[in-house]
Design a protein around this motif. Structure first.
Motif, PDB file in Angstrom:
ATOM      1  N   VAL A  50       0.831  -1.203   0.000  1.00 56.34           N
ATOM      2  CA  VAL A  50       0.000   0.000   0.000  1.00 56.34           C
ATOM      3  C   VAL A  50       0.871   1.262   0.000  1.00 56.34           C
ATOM      4  N   ALA A  51       2.018   1.196   0.688  1.00 56.32           N
ATOM      5  CA  ALA A  51       2.862   2.386   0.793  1.00 56.32           C
ATOM      6  C   ALA A  51       3.564   2.703  -0.516  1.00 56.32           C
ATOM      7  N   LEU A  52       4.222   1.719  -1.122  1.00 52.84           N
ATOM      8  CA  LEU A  52       4.944   1.983  -2.360  1.00 52.84           C
ATOM      9  C   LEU A  52       3.995   2.304  -3.510  1.00 52.84           C
ATOM     10  N   SER A  53       2.838   1.642  -3.562  1.00 56.34           N
ATOM     11  CA  SER A  53       1.875   1.922  -4.630  1.00 56.34           C
ATOM     12  C   SER A  53       1.347   3.347  -4.521  1.00 56.34           C
ATOM     13  N   ALA A  54       1.041   3.777  -3.303  1.00 53.96           N
ATOM     14  CA  ALA A  54       0.493   5.116  -3.114  1.00 53.96           C
ATOM     15  C   ALA A  54       1.499   6.198  -3.494  1.00 53.96           C
ATOM     16  N   MET A  55       2.788   5.907  -3.385  1.00 55.29           N
ATOM     17  CA  MET A  55       3.802   6.900  -3.758  1.00 55.29           C
ATOM     18  C   MET A  55       3.686   7.301  -5.224  1.00 55.29           C
ATOM     19  N   ILE A  56       3.299   6.371  -6.085  1.00 54.61           N
ATOM     20  CA  ILE A  56       3.138   6.695  -7.503  1.00 54.61           C
ATOM     21  C   ILE A  56       2.014   7.705  -7.687  1.00 54.61           C
ATOM     22  N   ALA A  57       0.861   7.428  -7.063  1.00 59.84           N
ATOM     23  CA  ALA A  57      -0.271   8.347  -7.187  1.00 59.84           C
ATOM     24  C   ALA A  57       0.003   9.673  -6.487  1.00 59.84           C
ATOM     25  N   ASP A  58       0.761   9.638  -5.390  1.00 55.92           N
ATOM     26  CA  ASP A  58       1.052  10.860  -4.632  1.00 55.92           C
ATOM     27  C   ASP A  58       2.000  11.800  -5.365  1.00 55.92           C
ATOM     28  N   GLN A  59       3.043  11.262  -5.975  1.00 55.51           N
ATOM     29  CA  GLN A  59       4.182  12.075  -6.355  1.00 55.51           C
ATOM     30  C   GLN A  59       4.498  12.121  -7.854  1.00 55.51           C
ATOM     31  N   VAL A  60       3.944  11.216  -8.644  1.00 51.19           N
ATOM     32  CA  VAL A  60       4.347  11.129 -10.052  1.00 51.19           C
ATOM     33  C   VAL A  60       3.293  11.764 -10.952  1.00 51.19           C
ATOM     34  N   PRO A  61       3.682  12.733 -11.822  1.00 52.81           N
ATOM     35  CA  PRO A  61       2.719  13.307 -12.773  1.00 52.81           C
ATOM     36  C   PRO A  61       2.143  12.236 -13.702  1.00 52.81           C
ATOM     37  N   VAL A  62       0.926  12.478 -14.154  1.00 50.69           N
ATOM     38  CA  VAL A  62       0.233  11.479 -14.975  1.00 50.69           C
ATOM     39  C   VAL A  62       1.036  11.111 -16.211  1.00 50.69           C
ATOM     40  N   ASN A  63       1.701  12.093 -16.839  1.00 50.52           N
ATOM     41  CA  ASN A  63       2.418  11.804 -18.081  1.00 50.52           C
ATOM     42  C   ASN A  63       3.753  11.105 -17.865  1.00 50.52           C
ATOM     43  N   GLN A  64       4.076  10.775 -16.612  1.00 46.44           N
ATOM     44  CA  GLN A  64       5.293  10.006 -16.335  1.00 46.44           C
ATOM     45  C   GLN A  64       4.971   8.685 -15.624  1.00 46.44           C
ATOM     46  N   ARG A  65       3.703   8.384 -15.457  1.00 48.98           N
ATOM     47  CA  ARG A  65       3.342   7.203 -14.670  1.00 48.98           C
ATOM     48  C   ARG A  65       3.605   5.896 -15.397  1.00 48.98           C
ATOM     49  N   GLY A  66       3.714   5.941 -16.724  1.00 50.60           N
ATOM     50  CA  GLY A  66       4.069   4.718 -17.444  1.00 50.60           C
ATOM     51  C   GLY A  66       5.457   4.250 -17.058  1.00 50.60           C
ATOM     52  N   ARG A  67       6.393   5.200 -16.978  1.00 52.80           N
ATOM     53  CA  ARG A  67       7.755   4.842 -16.562  1.00 52.80           C
ATOM     54  C   ARG A  67       7.812   4.451 -15.097  1.00 52.80           C
ATOM     55  N   ALA A  68       7.034   5.166 -14.259  1.00 49.16           N
ATOM     56  CA  ALA A  68       6.989   4.796 -12.847  1.00 49.16           C
ATOM     57  C   ALA A  68       6.384   3.408 -12.672  1.00 49.16           C
ATOM     58  N   SER A  69       5.397   3.101 -13.496  1.00 50.97           N
ATOM     59  CA  SER A  69       4.788   1.772 -13.449  1.00 50.97           C
ATOM     60  C   SER A  69       5.765   0.705 -13.926  1.00 50.97           C
ATOM     61  N   ALA A  70       6.622   1.064 -14.881  1.00 50.86           N
ATOM     62  CA  ALA A  70       7.667   0.127 -15.301  1.00 50.86           C
ATOM     63  C   ALA A  70       8.636  -0.142 -14.156  1.00 50.86           C
ATOM     64  N   ALA A  71       8.922   0.898 -13.348  1.00 51.97           N
ATOM     65  CA  ALA A  71       9.777   0.704 -12.168  1.00 51.97           C
ATOM     66  C   ALA A  71       9.102  -0.173 -11.145  1.00 51.97           C
ATOM     67  N   PHE A  72       7.776  -0.247 -11.191  1.00 51.03           N
ATOM     68  CA  PHE A  72       7.013  -1.165 -10.345  1.00 51.03           C
ATOM     69  C   PHE A  72       7.011  -2.575 -10.928  1.00 51.03           C
ATOM     70  N   GLY A  73       6.847  -2.695 -12.247  1.00 47.51           N
ATOM     71  CA  GLY A  73       6.663  -4.007 -12.857  1.00 47.51           C
ATOM     72  C   GLY A  73       7.935  -4.715 -13.258  1.00 47.51           C
ATOM     73  N   ALA A  74       8.908  -3.979 -13.815  1.00 47.40           N
ATOM     74  CA  ALA A  74      10.124  -4.625 -14.310  1.00 47.40           C
ATOM     75  C   ALA A  74      10.908  -5.350 -13.215  1.00 47.40           C
ATOM     76  N   PRO A  75      11.024  -4.804 -12.000  1.00 47.01           N
ATOM     77  CA  PRO A  75      11.732  -5.550 -10.953  1.00 47.01           C
ATOM     78  C   PRO A  75      11.086  -6.890 -10.624  1.00 47.01           C
ATOM     79  N   GLN A  76       9.782  -7.013 -10.904  1.00 50.06           N
ATOM     80  CA  GLN A  76       9.126  -8.305 -10.717  1.00 50.06           C
ATOM     81  C   GLN A  76       9.781  -9.365 -11.594  1.00 50.06           C
ATOM     82  N   VAL A  77      10.127  -8.961 -12.802  1.00 53.64           N
ATOM     83  CA  VAL A  77      10.777  -9.872 -13.745  1.00 53.64           C
ATOM     84  C   VAL A  77      12.181 -10.226 -13.258  1.00 53.64           C
ATOM     85  N   VAL A  78      12.926  -9.204 -12.849  1.00 51.30           N
ATOM     86  CA  VAL A  78      14.297  -9.431 -12.382  1.00 51.30           C
ATOM     87  C   VAL A  78      14.295 -10.295 -11.123  1.00 51.30           C
ATOM     88  N   ALA A  79      13.354 -10.027 -10.217  1.00 56.47           N
ATOM     89  CA  ALA A  79      13.272 -10.795  -8.976  1.00 56.47           C
ATOM     90  C   ALA A  79      13.018 -12.268  -9.258  1.00 56.47           C
TER      91      ALA A  79
END
Length: 389
Positions: free
Chosen positions: A112-141
């Motif tokens: 809940v904390a890390l997910s909310a940081m995207i909505a709190d702090q990242v502009p809408v036009n940059q959320r695709g990249r922020a979402s990649a920072a959320f999703g890509a580490p899943q692959v690496v992990a």
């Protein structure tokens, strides 16, 4: 550093569901491995479903100069890592289940904390990249973690505490080194406990619930196909080294997933049309599942791994953005994202997997047909969203 923190989270989430719980169940009771693996997955999923909404509510209402989101993320990581390290040291099924509940509670705080940081702090036009920072580490992990626990560490108990230490180390640079701005006064929740724990009404926020359905179904369909991969390559494909074969398929899947995650994130920011990308991701996943249902061979499995990687990577990078854009109230972002993430962890996959494999005498063609059907329902759900193109 944000991506590194997510890497630590995904180590604790992905590895148990994909391989570590299967290994643990096999070591505890080989004759009941499917039942035990499904039970362990179900316990974790039910616990996180219950914990995430409460953690989100408390996170929204926390006011600390150091940072409300950072505090919940660090506390969650600490609890999850300590309990995770102890899981592999126990040979008692009830004790393992109890520890997995604690792991899930810690994961809830982090999520809940890390997910909310995207909505709190990242502009809408940059959320695709922020979402990649959320999703890509899943692959690496998953790639690095599976290689570690299948090819490097052969002792199950050692694997659990090593992954716990790695996960905790990954979160510290971001949580201790990056500040968090104070929340605006307008985002302070109002009302009492019951009001703030009550989900938004479906009539008031229909798109929010359609996005939730999309997340739940597509993730469930993916997990139905991947959670039993270790057993599939051994029992259906009859590979002489099931763990090595599962690792090979996972690496193929993850390479394609990583590329697709970043590519779809960039495309989403430049052309902010979310739904077509989600539908494309679902289509690739359906194709992967159906290919395994029709032709359970090693060559088909390699092709399916690539298709699944492209599909899930595309979905990962866009779905999180889409969800942040349909949140009904900025004052309850952690709660509302928490509800979506909690619903995502409903134990649909272990229930479907156990039911299909039990009723069909472990027919994996039926399992992958079920996986395709669930993803198809998720694709239909995203078409019902009206406020996002």
């Amino acid at each position: 550093m944000f991506a590194l923190a997510w890497l630590g989270f995904w180590l604790l989430v992905m590895l148990p569901s994909q391989v570590m719980l299967a290994q643990l169940a096999r070591d505890l009771d080989p004759g009941r491995k499917v039942r035990l693996a499904s039970t362990f997955q179900g316990v974790m999923l039910v616990a996180i479903v219950l914990a995430v909404p409460l953690a989100g509510f408390l996170c929204d209402r926390t006011r600390l100069a150091w940072g409300r989101r950072r505090a919940w993320a660090l506390g969650g990581f600490t609890l999850a890592a300590l309990a995770f390290a102890l899981v592999g040291q126990s040979d008692s099924v009830p004790v393992v289940c109890g520890l997995l509940v604690l792991v899930a509670f810690g994961q809830a705080g982090v999520l809940v904390a890390l997910s909310a940081m995207i909505a709190d702090q990242v502009p809408v036009n940059q959320r695709g990249r922020a979402s990649a920072a959320f999703g890509a580490p899943q692959v690496v992990a998953l790639a690095g973690g599976m290689a570690l626990v299948t090819e490097v560490i052969h002792d199950v108990s050692t694997a659990w505490w090593v992954i716990a230490v790695l996960a905790l180390a990954c979160c510290l640079p971001f949580l201790l080194g990056v500040g968090e701005p104070a929340p605006p006064a307008r985002t302070r929740p109002v009302g009492g406990l019951l009001h703030n724990l009550t989900p938004p009404r479906p009539r008031r926020a229909p798109d929010y619930y359609w996005a939730m359905s999309t997340r739940v179904l597509i993730n469930a369909g993916n997990l139905v196909g991947t959670a039993y991969l270790l057993y599939y390559v051994g029992d259906a494909l009859h590979r002489p080294d099931p763990e090595g074969a599962a690792l090979t398929l996972t690496l193929v899947y993850l390479v394609f997933c990583l590329v697709a995650t970043y590519a779809a994130g960039l495309i989403s920011d430049r052309r902010p049309r979310r739904k077509p990308l989600v539908l494309a991701g679902a289509a690739f996943q359906i194709a992967a599942a159906l290919s395994l249902a029709v032709s359970p061979t090693w060559e088909t499995a390699l092709l399916a791994a690539a298709l699944l990687g492209v599909g899930y990577g595309t979905f990962l990078s866009v779905d999180q953005v889409l969800t942040t854009e349909v949140l009904p109230d900025e004052r309850t972002r952690a709660r509302d994202l928490g509800l979506v993430n909690a619903a995502q962890n409903l134990p649909i996959a272990p229930m479907v997997g156990f039911a299909v494999l039990t009723l069909t005498n472990e027919n994996y063609r039926a399992l992958y047909a079920a996986s395709a059907l669930i993803v198809l329902l998720g694709a239909w759900s995203v078409t019902r969203i009206r406020s996002v193109s």
